[in-house]
Design a protein around this motif. Structure first.
Motif, PDB file in Angstrom:
ATOM      1  N   ASP A  83      67.105  42.474   8.468  1.00 52.59           N
ATOM      2  CA  ASP A  83      66.183  43.126   9.409  1.00 52.59           C
ATOM      3  C   ASP A  83      66.809  44.381  10.003  1.00 52.59           C
ATOM      4  OD1 ASP A  83      64.224  41.172   9.056  1.00 52.59           O
ATOM      5  OD2 ASP A  83      65.116  39.877  10.578  1.00 52.59           O
ATOM      6  N   THR A  86      63.632  45.337  17.253  1.00 52.66           N
ATOM      7  CA  THR A  86      64.755  44.942  16.412  1.00 52.66           C
ATOM      8  C   THR A  86      64.462  44.995  14.921  1.00 52.66           C
ATOM      9  OG1 THR A  86      64.091  42.617  16.415  1.00 52.66           O
ATOM     10  CG2 THR A  86      65.569  43.337  18.194  1.00 52.66           C
ATOM     11  N   GLY A  87      63.185  44.904  14.546  1.00 52.40           N
ATOM     12  CA  GLY A  87      62.833  44.749  13.143  1.00 52.40           C
ATOM     13  C   GLY A  87      62.781  43.294  12.721  1.00 52.40           C
ATOM     14  N   GLY A  88      62.981  42.390  13.677  1.00 50.78           N
ATOM     15  CA  GLY A  88      62.853  40.959  13.410  1.00 50.78           C
ATOM     16  C   GLY A  88      61.387  40.564  13.329  1.00 50.78           C
ATOM     17  N   SER A  89      61.118  39.272  13.419  1.00 45.70           N
ATOM     18  CA  SER A  89      59.742  38.793  13.316  1.00 45.70           C
ATOM     19  C   SER A  89      59.535  37.639  14.284  1.00 45.70           C
ATOM     20  CB  SER A  89      59.436  38.327  11.891  1.00 45.70           C
ATOM     21  OG  SER A  89      60.317  37.283  11.516  1.00 45.70           O
ATOM     22  N   TYR A  90      58.275  37.353  14.556  1.00 45.18           N
ATOM     23  CA  TYR A  90      57.970  36.187  15.379  1.00 45.18           C
ATOM     24  C   TYR A  90      56.849  35.419  14.694  1.00 45.18           C
ATOM     25  CZ  TYR A  90      53.816  38.569  17.145  1.00 45.18           C
ATOM     26  OH  TYR A  90      52.605  39.202  17.240  1.00 45.18           O
ATOM     27  N   ALA A 122      60.338  41.847  18.383  1.00 45.04           N
ATOM     28  CA  ALA A 122      60.170  42.065  16.945  1.00 45.04           C
ATOM     29  C   ALA A 122      60.062  43.549  16.628  1.00 45.04           C
ATOM     30  CB  ALA A 122      58.947  41.309  16.436  1.00 45.04           C
ATOM     31  N   LYS A 160      58.402  31.384  17.891  1.00 43.36           N
ATOM     32  CA  LYS A 160      59.808  31.647  17.607  1.00 43.36           C
ATOM     33  C   LYS A 160      60.015  33.090  17.181  1.00 43.36           C
ATOM     34  CE  LYS A 160      61.621  29.836  13.849  1.00 43.36           C
ATOM     35  NZ  LYS A 160      62.222  28.877  12.905  1.00 43.36           N
ATOM     36  N   PHE A 161      61.037  33.726  17.755  1.00 37.40           N
ATOM     37  CA  PHE A 161      61.504  35.043  17.317  1.00 37.40           C
ATOM     38  C   PHE A 161      62.694  34.833  16.396  1.00 37.40           C
ATOM     39  CE2 PHE A 161      64.836  38.262  17.988  1.00 37.40           C
ATOM     40  CZ  PHE A 161      64.204  39.356  17.422  1.00 37.40           C
ATOM     41  N   THR A 162      62.727  35.548  15.281  1.00 35.98           N
ATOM     42  CA  THR A 162      63.792  35.406  14.291  1.00 35.98           C
ATOM     43  C   THR A 162      64.330  36.776  13.913  1.00 35.98           C
ATOM     44  OG1 THR A 162      62.726  33.440  13.360  1.00 35.98           O
ATOM     45  CG2 THR A 162      64.358  34.526  11.993  1.00 35.98           C
ATOM     46  N   PHE A 163      65.656  36.864  13.849  1.00 32.74           N
ATOM     47  CA  PHE A 163      66.290  38.097  13.366  1.00 32.74           C
ATOM     48  C   PHE A 163      67.320  37.703  12.326  1.00 32.74           C
ATOM     49  CE2 PHE A 163      69.390  41.499  13.295  1.00 32.74           C
ATOM     50  CZ  PHE A 163      68.572  42.610  13.241  1.00 32.74           C
ATOM     51  N   GLY A 164      67.256  38.341  11.160  1.00 29.02           N
ATOM     52  CA  GLY A 164      68.161  38.007  10.067  1.00 29.02           C
ATOM     53  C   GLY A 164      68.930  39.207   9.560  1.00 29.02           C
TER      54      GLY A 164
END
Length: 198
Positions: free
Chosen positions: A110, A87-91, A84, A103-107
């Motif tokens: 981000d 990448t600038g994503g979130s978990y 997170a 869960k790790f999420t990248f959109g």
């Protein structure tokens, strides 16, 4: 006895990412450190720009300057928190007990974040000291995940360190920062290097 300024380096014992919160003329601050679990390797390269003045069929002068620093890190265990930050994503986590999940999420919106990278190598002379590497302001540039048949997966990332906007120090010695390498006579835990408003 005076601290030696020459030392051997063997392995890497700890590394943390500290999210850069502010980098302005007034202050440079960082958030709580994120451990790089099972750090295995660090490699740093100064990126230099060189210009040559030529004449009389020869090089008359060379001008060069360090523009940035590139680096590669390897670590042993998957961390959604590290992903997170890089990448600038979130978990997120959900449920509990047998239904618990993370869960790790990248959109699409981000973007990678700046962080301060600190790494520690303990003294190999058994004198109790250590060496700290500090890249003040960096972003990841590549984040491969490497799985190998019949072996543990390892995790790596490449990055680039740039100069801070904030000038550290006082008076005539004020300057922006790129990299510090510190030798300590006694091993000290990794912590962010910050500079709050005077």
């Amino acid at each position: 006895m005076a601290l030696k300024t020459v030392t051997k380096l063997f392995g890497v014992d700890d590394a943390k990412l500290f999210p850069v919160l502010t980098d302005t003329e007034e202050e440079f601050t960082c958030g709580t450190g994120i451990d790089l679990p099972g750090v295995r390797q660090i490699s740093l390269t100064y990126e230099m720009e060189e210009k040559s003045l030529t004449g009389d069929e020869k090089v008359l002068d060379v001008s060069n300057k360090i523009k940035s620093i590139t680096f590669n890190m390897e670590y042993a265990k998957l961390s959604l928190e590290v992903l997170a930050q890089l990448t600038g994503g979130s978990y997120s986590t959900d449920g509990e007990g047998d239904t618990e999940s993370a869960k790790f999420t990248f959109g699409g919106g981000d973007l990678p974040n700046y962080f301060q990278l600190k790494a520690q190598i303990l003294d190999t002379n058994n004198e109790g000291g250590d060496v700290h590497f500090c890249i003040y302001k960096a972003k990841a540039t590549a984040i491969p995940i490497n799985g190998t048949q019949n072996d543990f997966a390892t995790f790596t990332f490449d990055g680039r360190g740039v100069y801070t906007e904030h000038e550290f120090g006082e008076g005539q010695t004020k300057q922006t920062k790129l990299l510090d390498i510190e030798l300590h006579s006694k091993a000290t835990p990794l912590s962010a290097t910050v500079d709050a408003a005077a």
